[in-house]
Motif scaffolding. Structure first.
Motif, PDB file in Angstrom:
ATOM      1  N   ASN A  80     -19.236 -58.138 -38.247  1.00  0.00           N
ATOM      2  CA  ASN A  80     -19.606 -57.346 -39.420  1.00  0.00           C
ATOM      3  C   ASN A  80     -21.123 -57.341 -39.548  1.00  0.00           C
ATOM      4  OD1 ASN A  80     -19.953 -56.063 -41.846  1.00  0.00           O
ATOM      5  ND2 ASN A  80     -18.571 -57.378 -42.999  1.00  0.00           N
ATOM      6  N   GLU A  81     -21.751 -56.258 -39.132  1.00  0.00           N
ATOM      7  CA  GLU A  81     -23.210 -56.192 -39.051  1.00  0.00           C
ATOM      8  C   GLU A  81     -23.882 -56.244 -40.419  1.00  0.00           C
ATOM      9  OE1 GLU A  81     -24.365 -52.912 -36.615  1.00  0.00           O
ATOM     10  OE2 GLU A  81     -23.194 -53.583 -34.888  1.00  0.00           O
ATOM     11  N   TYR A 178     -19.377 -49.508 -37.454  1.00  0.00           N
ATOM     12  CA  TYR A 178     -20.561 -50.176 -38.009  1.00  0.00           C
ATOM     13  C   TYR A 178     -21.700 -49.198 -38.247  1.00  0.00           C
ATOM     14  CZ  TYR A 178     -17.804 -54.076 -36.248  1.00  0.00           C
ATOM     15  OH  TYR A 178     -16.776 -54.941 -35.984  1.00  0.00           O
TER      16      TYR A 178
END
Length: 675
Positions: A80-81, A178
């Motif tokens: 999860n950026e 993302y």
């Protein structure tokens, strides 16, 4: 089920469960790490205790599966950026220069060329993360090169979610890749920093561009060139809507996605070419290394899409097992490829291509060998046709529920496309690769280029003809997530019944049928509710009053445009009857009165006590006076109003403490009605 006896399959199922939990439930990274550490210590303790007692314990397996679920949660969190403090979404970008690199070229929209970009800097600060770039079209601007670096002073904007019910959620789709924000830039506001190649994506794009330049020099038509790019290079941006729709309606759109069949052919060709290496010492090991490297080079050139990555991963495992003389089980191979891919790309799980490709392969492996045994024709040609027919039937059986969920249609002539095209697809791919090699060497004969162009054009014409057989194309089928789950439960039970033919699976099959019917009845009940919806449509007004399976539409559009704009809503609610009407001055229901004020600004509330007010076509009204006289529950403004008017109305409602809903910002407005 015997499949669950394979450990890797159990672990893969647990990993998938963990990814789902990690995606839908926010769990802090520290809690996940603590849980994994505790479970590993517990597993070690259980191992030594069971080793001393010399017998297996069920707790060892349960703990192992819990660890794998936690690993699924962990890998989702790690990827999860947004959790990265250096991600551009966590940095103030206002009035700062944004420097970015072009990552991927997307299919152009009506007004903009679209790209996925890597953000490199915000001002002087180095950052990370991906965004969507929209470059407005004009007569002079050219396509931006992959890996080129640009800068702009334009600010980020949020990606719009669904503004009308049941629409495709483009924001959710991009977030699974993302990509969290977007830029709208005029070409004159783009400042080129560098055009040098920096990444494998840039070099892969250079290879594709070189191939296309050589093919264009041999006078391939645009549609033929687009099919070659889709079939061999994995690029579908240049496919026209008509061509793509033809393949979709014919049930052969999977041909346009580089997947297992394409990679299998490449593996066979490479294996044949590298056969002499096996005569040398360590030649078998060297062959495996070269095969895997070349297949991944092809995957990179094809854009590393979910389908090609899945296929290359699976066939890499097959190649390793085949050349090292290790026995391989196809279910194990599939599970290993899923496991490896999801460890590195957990959100591939939500990719439509990923889901369709794996479901199709699993269905073919599980069902096709049993279907083909039902009839064994002696004629060789008929036997081959029967083989391809059963492959198509098995694949459609596997993907039908999820295809109905995503695309709401079922091509009745899918087996015709598969029987005619699939047998020759290997030849088409091999010829295409040969044509590309000759074109790169400037040695492509005109007769071969013309012959290959004729083959591709003939395939396109066949798909177009099949797509026009509308009596065999079942469209606008309402199918939701619960129906997908129930359908697959039935499919599993029915296949197992065909394999084992015992009372247990007969019972499960009958129960699954009852479950599916129960889901359908529940959907029918929920769709029977009544509601009034104000849809968003720029410069127009669309209001729908739903009464069970009937929809009355009040709009300033003609009936044809009304239906096209409400197609998703109609399918989602299984609407059977649509009636079109002009926009009235008010709508009276059993529970609510809705006043509609249009551009004339004329309204009469002496006999009415409106609960809601809908403002359309930018009426010049004194909203404060209107609110004081009526005291409505809420004010709604649709997409037909000027934004300057909407801004003024919003401020007035804020002062008057009246809820205000603008469909351009918050999406559609829906109101439940009494039956």
């Amino acid at each position: 089920m015997k499949l669950l006896n394979f450990t890797i399959i159990k672990l893969t199922v647990c990993l998938v469960i963990g990814i789902l939990i990690g995606y839908f439930v926010t769990i802090p990274l520290t809690i996940t790490l603590c849980a994994i550490s505790f479970l590993i210590l517990l597993l070690t303790l259980i191992y030594f205790i069971s080793k001393q007692k010399r017998h297996k314990t069920v707790w060892f397996g349960i703990t192992s599966f819990l660890i794998m679920i936690c690993i699924g949660v962990l890998t989702t969190c790690i990827h999860n950026e947004k959790l990265d403090k250096n991600n551009y979404t966590n940095i103030d970008t206002k009035n700062k220069l944004i420097t970015f690199r072009i990552r991927t070229t997307l299919k152009s929209g009506l007004y903009n060329d679209k790209y996925i970009i890597n953000i490199l800097k915000i001002g002087d600060a180095s950052v990370s993360g991906k965004a969507l770039l929209n470059v407005s079209k004009d007569s002079l601007n050219t396509v931006l090169k992959v890996d080129a670096i640009y800068a702009t002073s334009e600010g980020f904007k949020p990606i719009v979610s669904t503004i009308n019910p049941y629409q495709f959620n483009y924001r959710s789709y991009l977030e699974k890749q993302y990509v969290f924000k977007q830029l709208y830039v005029n070409p004159s506001r783009l400042f080129r920093v560098s055009e040098k190649k920096h990444t494998i994506y840039g070099y892969a794009d250079w290879v594709r561009e070189t191939i296309n330049t050589k093919l264009k020099a041999n006078h391939f038509k645009p549609d033929v060139l687009a099919i070659i790019n889709a079939l061999i290079l994995g690029q579908r941006q240049d496919l026209s809507k008509d061509i793509y729709d033809s393949y979709t309606d014919a049930g052969a759109v999977h041909i346009l996605a580089v997947s297992g069949l394409h990679v299998a052919l490449i593996l066979l060709l490479l294996n044949f070419a590298l056969r002499p290496l096996k005569r040398f010492k360590y030649g078998r090991q060297l062959t495996v290394i070269i095969l895997v490297l070349l297949m991944w080079c092809f995957a990179i050139i094809a854009g590393l899409s979910a389908s090609v990555t899945r296929a290359v991963t699976m066939f890499s495992i097959i190649a390793i097992g085949m050349h090292l003389k290790r026995p391989t089980n196809i279910y194990n191979t599939l599970a290993i490829s899923i496991f490896v891919l999801l460890l590195f790309k957990p959100l591939f799980l939500f990719d439509v291509g990923f889901q369709l490709s794996y479901l199709a392969v699993i269905a073919i492996v599980a069902i096709q060998p049993r279907l083909v045994k039902l009839w064994k024709p002696k004629n060789f040609i008929i036997a081959k046709v029967w083989d391809y027919f059963t492959v198509g039937i098995a694949a459609q059986f596997g993907v039908a529920p999820i295809s109905l969920y995503y695309f709401h249609q079922f091509p009745g002539l899918f087996f015709v496309a598969n029987v005619i095209i699939i047998p020759f697809l290997g030849f088409i791919l091999a010829t295409g690769i040969f044509v590309i090699i000759l074109a790169l060497c400037n040695a492509l004969p005109k007769f071969l280029a013309d012959a290959f162009s004729f083959i591709i054009s003939s395939m396109n014409d066949l798909m177009k003809w099949l797509s026009l057989q509308e009596s065999f194309l079942f469209k606008d089928i309402s199918f939701n997530g619960w129906q997908v789950i129930a359908a697959y439960i039935f499919a599993i039970a029915f296949v197992q019944l065909g394999i084992q033919k015992n009372y247990k699976w007969l019972k499960f099959t009958l129960i699954s049928i009852l479950l599916f019917q129960g889901v359908n009845l529940f959907n029918k009940y929920t769709n029977s509710t009544n509601s009034l919806t104000v849809f968003h449509k720029s410069r127009h007004t669309i209001i729908g009053e739903k009464t069970q399976n009937k929809l009355d539409v009040f709009s300033d559009l003609d009936s044809l445009n009304q239906f096209s704009n409400l197609k998703d809503y109609v399918i989602g609610n299984n609407i059977k009857v649509i009636n079109g009407f002009k926009i009235p001055s008010y709508i009276q229901t059993k529970s609510h009165t809705i006043l509609i004020v249009d551009s004339l600004g004329v309204y009469n509330v002496k006999k009415l006590k409106p609960h809601y007010i809908i403002l359309t076509q930018s009426p010049k009204v004194n909203l404060k006076r209107l609110i004081d006289s009526i005291q409505p529950k809420q004010i709604i403004a649709d997409g037909s109003n000027y934004k300057s008017y909407v801004t003024r109305w919003k401020a007035t409602c804020l002062k008057q403490k009246i809820p205000f809903h603008y469909t351009g910002e918050k999406g559609f407005f829906s109101l439940a009605l009494k039956k």
